[in-house]
Design a protein around this motif. Structure first.
Motif, short mmCIF file in Angstrom:
data_model
loop_
_atom_site.label_atom_id
_atom_site.label_comp_id
_atom_site.label_asym_id
_atom_site.label_seq_id
_atom_site.Cartn_x
_atom_site.Cartn_y
_atom_site.Cartn_z
N ILE A 90 0.86 -1.09 0.12
CA ILE A 90 -0.01 0.08 0.05
C ILE A 90 0.87 1.14 -0.01
N THR A 111 -8.66 2.47 -9.76
CA THR A 111 -9.13 1.18 -9.53
C THR A 111 -9.62 0.21 -10.57
N LEU A 112 -10.08 0.63 -11.59
CA LEU A 112 -10.47 -0.13 -12.82
C LEU A 112 -9.19 -0.70 -13.54
N THR A 113 -7.90 -0.12 -13.20
CA THR A 113 -6.79 -0.67 -13.92
C THR A 113 -6.40 -1.93 -13.08
N PRO A 114 -6.42 -2.99 -13.58
CA PRO A 114 -5.91 -4.15 -12.64
C PRO A 114 -4.47 -3.72 -12.12
N GLY A 115 -3.93 -4.19 -10.92
CA GLY A 115 -2.71 -3.99 -10.51
C GLY A 115 -2.78 -2.81 -9.32
N THR A 116 -3.74 -1.96 -9.41
CA THR A 116 -3.80 -1.06 -8.33
C THR A 116 -5.26 -0.89 -7.96
N LEU A 117 -5.57 -0.65 -6.67
CA LEU A 117 -6.61 -0.52 -6.15
C LEU A 117 -6.79 0.74 -4.85
N VAL A 118 -7.55 1.60 -5.07
CA VAL A 118 -7.61 2.55 -3.95
C VAL A 118 -8.24 2.20 -2.84
N HIS A 131 -3.57 0.42 -3.05
CA HIS A 131 -3.07 -1.07 -2.86
C HIS A 131 -2.36 -1.54 -4.43
N ALA A 132 -1.22 -1.75 -4.45
CA ALA A 132 -0.59 -2.38 -5.72
C ALA A 132 -0.54 -3.93 -5.62
N LEU A 133 -0.98 -4.57 -6.75
CA LEU A 133 -0.80 -6.07 -6.47
C LEU A 133 0.83 -6.44 -6.58
N PHE A 135 4.29 -4.88 -6.59
CA PHE A 135 5.17 -3.32 -6.54
C PHE A 135 6.56 -3.75 -6.59
#
Lengths: 159, 127
Positions: A90, A111-118, A131-133, A135
């Motif tokens: 994160i 959020t919609l691009t995979p690999g990253t999530l707010v 949050h990065a898948l 990193f």
């Protein structure tokens, strides 16, 4: 911007009344002629010509689709790998976007691009927690978001 | 007609592939946050591709221009990121740990600071 679009519609309706042709084709011709008039009169408007902003929105959408497909393939390769050696993290990212809708749009795109999530936004809306898948480096991750999505959103919202 | 058929087959296959990857990711990934990645986004692209294939099929093969498909795609794009964000945020605030592989956590100190501030000011924590 919306004033210019409204004026364009108004000019199209004027054209329809002048030529007494209440058809979609008549409206289209009137809209194009009104667009020409607005381009000629652009120094009387305070903002930019609205076509440049429409173009910025279209290029943002194309950029988004490209990133969506590229990073989906990346997630596919992560999930299908036999030994999953990922490093989730994160990280914090400072954003220079001001308005509510800009921050919302940026976090939706991240959020919609995979690999990253707010996963969190600070109260003053200056920092996003992402949050990065997989990193590697915080500077690399931040600059990749800043150079793509944030710049494209700034291009749309520039007055 | 053949080009349309190829397009339909390719887009529906891609959609099914991404849906399978989503399911696999839900099983294989270590913690709730990484699973949210798989659940909220690969599935979005999967459903998007399947809906696009269906739209093209009904448009070109059957001759029905069904705009409800486009509306469904747009609504999916609006709601999926909000769902993913809220699941991740609710999990973090209620104290779910990140997996051991995690290399960096910036949100933890921020949440701690915020909880301390709310405890001091005796205000109900609204987040």
């Amino acid at each position: 911007m919306s004033t210019q679009i409204l004026l364009n519609f108004f000019l199209a309706f004027i054209w329809m009344f002048m030529t007494v042709s209440f058809t979609p084709a008549g409206f289209a011709i009137g809209f194009l002629i009104g667009l020409g008039i607005i381009i000629l009169m652009r120094r009387f408007f305070t903002g930019r010509l609205y076509l440049t902003r429409v173009w910025a929105v279209i290029s943002l959408f194309v950029l988004f689709l490209k990133e969506l497909i590229l990073s989906s393939v990346q997630v596919l390769s992560i999930v299908l790998r036999p030994n999953m050696n990922i490093k989730p993290a994160i990280f914090e990212m400072e954003t220079e976007l001001q308005e509510d809708w800009e921050v919302t749009l940026l976090s939706a795109l991240i959020t919609l691009t995979p690999g990253t999530l707010v996963v969190g936004i600070s109260d003053d809306q200056k920092r996003l927690y992402i949050h990065a898948l997989d990193f590697e480096d915080v500077d690399k991750a931040v600059s990749s978001i800043k150079n793509t999505f944030e710049r494209a959103i700034l291009e749309v919202s520039r007055p | 007609m053949t080009i349309a058929n190829i397009l339909i087959i390719v887009s529906i296959s891609v959609g099914v592939l991404f849906s399978v990857v989503t399911a696999l990711g839900l099983v294989r990934l270590p913690d709730v946050y990484t699973r949210t990645h798989a659940a909220s986004k690969s599935s979005t692209l999967g459903v998007l591709a399947i809906l696009t294939g269906t739209f093209i099929h009904f448009w070109i093969v059957e001759g029905i221009f069904n705009t409800q498909m486009i509306i469904a795609i747009a609504f999916l794009f609006i709601t999926a990121p909000v769902g993913g964000h809220l699941i991740g945020r609710a999990a973090y605030i209620s104290g779910i740990k990140v997996s051991e592989q995690t290399v960096r956590d910036d949100l933890g100190p921020a949440v701690q600071r915020k909880k301390k501030r709310f405890a001091l000011s005796k205000k109900p924590a609204d987040d």
